[in-house]
Design an enzyme around this catalytic site. Structure first.
Site, short mmCIF file in Angstrom:
data_model
loop_
_atom_site.label_atom_id
_atom_site.label_comp_id
_atom_site.label_asym_id
_atom_site.label_seq_id
_atom_site.Cartn_x
_atom_site.Cartn_y
_atom_site.Cartn_z
N CYS A 179 65.20 50.81 -52.24
CA CYS A 179 65.51 52.17 -52.70
C CYS A 179 66.16 52.06 -54.07
O CYS A 179 66.73 51.02 -54.40
CB CYS A 179 66.48 52.87 -51.76
SG CYS A 179 65.77 53.24 -50.16
N ASP A 214 72.95 61.04 -38.75
CA ASP A 214 72.58 60.27 -37.55
C ASP A 214 73.72 59.38 -37.05
O ASP A 214 74.67 59.11 -37.76
CB ASP A 214 71.35 59.41 -37.84
CG ASP A 214 70.07 60.24 -37.85
OD1 ASP A 214 69.98 61.20 -37.07
OD2 ASP A 214 69.17 59.93 -38.66
N ARG A 225 68.52 54.39 -42.11
CA ARG A 225 67.89 53.08 -41.99
C ARG A 225 68.73 52.03 -42.71
O ARG A 225 68.19 51.15 -43.36
CB ARG A 225 66.46 53.12 -42.53
CG ARG A 225 65.62 54.14 -41.78
CD ARG A 225 64.16 53.80 -41.71
NE ARG A 225 63.51 54.75 -40.83
CZ ARG A 225 63.15 55.98 -41.20
NH1 ARG A 225 63.33 56.38 -42.44
NH2 ARG A 225 62.60 56.80 -40.33
N LYS A 276 63.60 65.11 -32.88
CA LYS A 276 64.38 66.10 -33.62
C LYS A 276 64.56 67.35 -32.77
O LYS A 276 63.64 67.80 -32.10
CB LYS A 276 63.66 66.47 -34.90
CG LYS A 276 63.65 65.35 -35.93
CD LYS A 276 62.97 65.80 -37.22
CE LYS A 276 62.87 64.69 -38.25
NZ LYS A 276 61.90 63.64 -37.88
N CYS A 315 72.73 56.33 -45.05
CA CYS A 315 71.32 56.11 -44.70
C CYS A 315 71.11 55.82 -43.21
O CYS A 315 71.77 54.98 -42.63
CB CYS A 315 70.75 54.97 -45.51
SG CYS A 315 69.02 54.70 -45.16
N ASP A 330 68.39 64.50 -35.21
CA ASP A 330 67.51 63.55 -34.53
C ASP A 330 68.34 63.00 -33.38
O ASP A 330 69.38 62.40 -33.59
CB ASP A 330 67.10 62.44 -35.50
CG ASP A 330 65.60 62.15 -35.40
OD1 ASP A 330 65.03 62.40 -34.33
OD2 ASP A 330 65.03 61.67 -36.39
N ARG A 341 51.82 63.00 -35.60
CA ARG A 341 52.37 62.48 -36.85
C ARG A 341 52.85 61.06 -36.68
O ARG A 341 53.40 60.73 -35.62
CB ARG A 341 53.62 63.26 -37.28
CG ARG A 341 53.42 64.66 -37.65
CD ARG A 341 54.69 65.48 -37.39
NE ARG A 341 54.70 66.00 -36.05
CZ ARG A 341 55.71 66.68 -35.50
NH1 ARG A 341 56.80 66.91 -36.18
NH2 ARG A 341 55.62 67.11 -34.26
N CYS A 346 72.02 54.77 -50.14
CA CYS A 346 72.93 55.84 -49.74
C CYS A 346 73.83 55.32 -48.62
O CYS A 346 73.36 54.68 -47.69
CB CYS A 346 72.13 57.04 -49.24
SG CYS A 346 70.81 57.47 -50.38
N ARG A 350 56.22 58.73 -32.90
CA ARG A 350 57.09 59.40 -31.94
C ARG A 350 56.58 60.76 -31.52
O ARG A 350 56.87 61.24 -30.45
CB ARG A 350 58.51 59.53 -32.51
CG ARG A 350 59.43 60.15 -31.49
CD ARG A 350 60.87 60.31 -31.92
NE ARG A 350 61.47 59.11 -32.39
CZ ARG A 350 62.19 59.04 -33.51
NH1 ARG A 350 62.35 60.09 -34.26
NH2 ARG A 350 62.74 57.92 -33.87
N TYR A 351 55.85 61.44 -32.41
CA TYR A 351 55.28 62.76 -32.09
C TYR A 351 53.77 62.59 -32.00
O TYR A 351 53.20 61.76 -32.69
CB TYR A 351 55.64 63.76 -33.19
CG TYR A 351 57.12 63.86 -33.43
CD1 TYR A 351 57.94 64.58 -32.57
CD2 TYR A 351 57.72 63.20 -34.50
CE1 TYR A 351 59.30 64.67 -32.78
CE2 TYR A 351 59.09 63.26 -34.71
CZ TYR A 351 59.87 64.00 -33.85
OH TYR A 351 61.22 64.07 -34.06
C1 LIG Z 1 61.04 63.15 -38.78
C2 LIG Z 1 59.94 62.36 -38.33
C3 LIG Z 1 58.62 62.81 -38.45
C4 LIG Z 1 58.26 64.13 -39.12
O1 LIG Z 1 58.83 65.23 -38.50
P1 LIG Z 1 58.63 66.70 -39.10
O2 LIG Z 1 59.53 67.53 -38.29
O3 LIG Z 1 57.18 67.03 -38.93
O4 LIG Z 1 58.99 66.65 -40.54
C5 LIG Z 1 57.62 62.01 -37.97
N1 LIG Z 1 57.88 60.83 -37.36
C6 LIG Z 1 59.13 60.37 -37.24
C7 LIG Z 1 59.35 59.06 -36.56
C8 LIG Z 1 60.20 61.11 -37.72
O5 LIG Z 1 61.45 60.63 -37.59
S1 SF4 Z 2 68.69 57.73 -47.40
FE1 SF4 Z 2 68.21 55.56 -47.07
S2 SF4 Z 2 65.99 55.42 -47.28
FE2 SF4 Z 2 66.63 57.35 -48.22
S3 SF4 Z 2 66.96 56.88 -50.39
FE3 SF4 Z 2 68.93 56.68 -49.37
S4 SF4 Z 2 69.07 54.51 -48.84
FE4 SF4 Z 2 66.92 54.94 -49.27
#
Ligand SMILES: *Cc1c(COP(=O)(O)O)cnc(C)c1O
Ligand code: SF4
Length: 358
Positions: A112, A280, A121, A324, A119, A317, A103, A116, A99-100
């Site tokens: 996990c 989120d 995801r 973000k 979460c 996000d 990175r 959580c 996305r960036y």
């Molecule tokens: C959060 C995130 C990152 C890392 O972001 P930083 O601000 O550098 O910590 C990289 N890729 C994705 C898809 C993310 O959601």
């Molecule tokens: S937030 Fe989601 S990915 Fe992170 S430890 Fe908890 S359940 Fe796992």
């Protein structure tokens, strides 16, 4: 004869994976049909270690509330989605999110040590515990080789430290061999939910692939136990910096007092507070979201009380792959009846809905 497992694997084996199993640990809890329905929709799991941090077995307890299904997860306002950050649209090859520009994030496993309730995801963790395959890993490596602008790889999940030492060695060394990749970051919550996973053997693997950073996820001061602190020390003593990403959660940690105490104790233990995240817009977590103003108020109070070393960046996000946005009072450009208007790093206006529950 039964095999003797390492303590961390025994913890996983003995994990509490249902409301009925939880009931056998805390016979006094009241289980309603709504909780059972939430459990069917979004599975639960927690280690005996994490369960031992529960002081009151009800939703007023910060650990209990983070891992026990509750009826409010069934709320489904229209702005919530399964994939609010449009991660699927930024995925050029399975398990890799780009996305960036510089990175990428790799989803190494969906397992996990605790699931959580908040979460992001949830859609991943509710599927099987599938780990990245050799073919998928090779495809990620091939992608990175053709994208030398990426110098920072986040190994995420699920929780990558749920993988075995052998599997982690393969994954980390494959990434480390790519010349353009300089930094590997591991996003893991085991320091909170399974600190015995930080074995000397694991520390050696991480150190062998340096520079590796570990980003963890403490949400409440009760999680900073002597066991967790000792595990964090094993990492930092080995030259592996540890940072923390907290999620702001309604009625769990949404006060300046709790966040200040958490950040101060993290700082005392060399864990750098990195992000304080707005929750989120994911289905099943509406009851845990706070309005953006709650986080802004907390940040204002932290400024006067804590060193900059102990102050996280408050960020959200934004929906639909907007990325973000750091929430400074000035990033908020307006308020409507249903949400808050933000300016993202590309100069675009994004509407962020306020929670339905006030
Ligand atoms: C959060 C995130 C990152 C890392 O972001 P930083 O601000 O550098 O910590 C990289 N890729 C994705 C898809 C993310 O959601
Ligand atoms: S937030 Fe989601 S990915 Fe992170 S430890 Fe908890 S359940 Fe796992």
């Amino acid at each position: 004869m039964e095999e003797i497992l390492p303590e961390w694997q025994q913890q996983i084996k003995d994990s509490i994976r249902s409301l009925d199993a939880l009931l056998s640990v805390f016979p006094e809890i009241q289980i309603h049909e709504g909780m059972r329905e939430a459990e069917r929709k979004f599975p639960m799991s927690l280690t005996p270690y994490y369960a031992s941090l529960i002081r009151r077995p009800d939703f007023s307890d910060p650990v209990f509330a983070q891992c026990v299904p509750q009826q409010a997860e069934l709320l489904s306002p229209k702005w919530l989605s399964e994939d609010p950050l449009a991660e699927r649209s930024c995925s050029p090859t399975p398990r890799l999110i780009h996305r960036y520009p510089d990175r990428v994030l790799i989803i190494a496993t969906s397992a996990c040590a605790a699931y959580c309730r908040h979460c992001t995801r949830k859609r991943v963790s509710s599927q099987c515990d599938a780990a990245i395959s050799d073919e998928e890993l090779e495809a990620c490596v091939a992608y990175l080789k053709t994208h030398p602008e990426v110098d920072d790889v986040l190994v995420s999940g699920g929780d990558p430290l749920m993988l075995t030492d052998n599997r982690l060695t393969t994954i980390l060394s494959s990434i480390r061999r790519i010349e353009s990749v300089k930094v590997i970051r591991i996003a893991s919550r085991v320091l909170v939910t399974l600190p015995m996973r930080i074995t000397p053997g694991l520390v050696d693997i991480l150190r062998a692939n340096a520079p590796v950073f570990v980003n963890t996820h403490f949400n409440h001061p009760v999680e900073l136990t002597p066991t967790a602190i000792a595990a964090a020390n094993r990492l930092t003593d080995a030259g592996i910096p540890v940072a923390n990403q907290t999620v702001l959660l309604r009625k769990i940690n949404d006060s300046a007092e709790i966040i200040e105490k958490l950040c101060r104790q993290l700082f005392h233990n060399r864990i750098r507070p990195y992000y304080l995240f707005q929750c989120d817009l994911v289905q099943g977590i509406e009851h845990l979201r706070t309005p953006l103003s709650t986080g802004i108020d907390i940040m204002r109070q932290l400024r006067g009380r804590l060193s900059g070393m102990a102050i996280p960046n408050f960020a959200v996000d934004t929906p639909g792959a907007g990325g973000k946005v750091e929430l400074l009072p000035e990033s908020i450009i307006g308020q409507t009846a249903t949400g808050t208007l933000l300016l993202n790093s590309r100069g675009e206006k994004v509407l962020y809905p306020d929670p339905e529950i006030k």
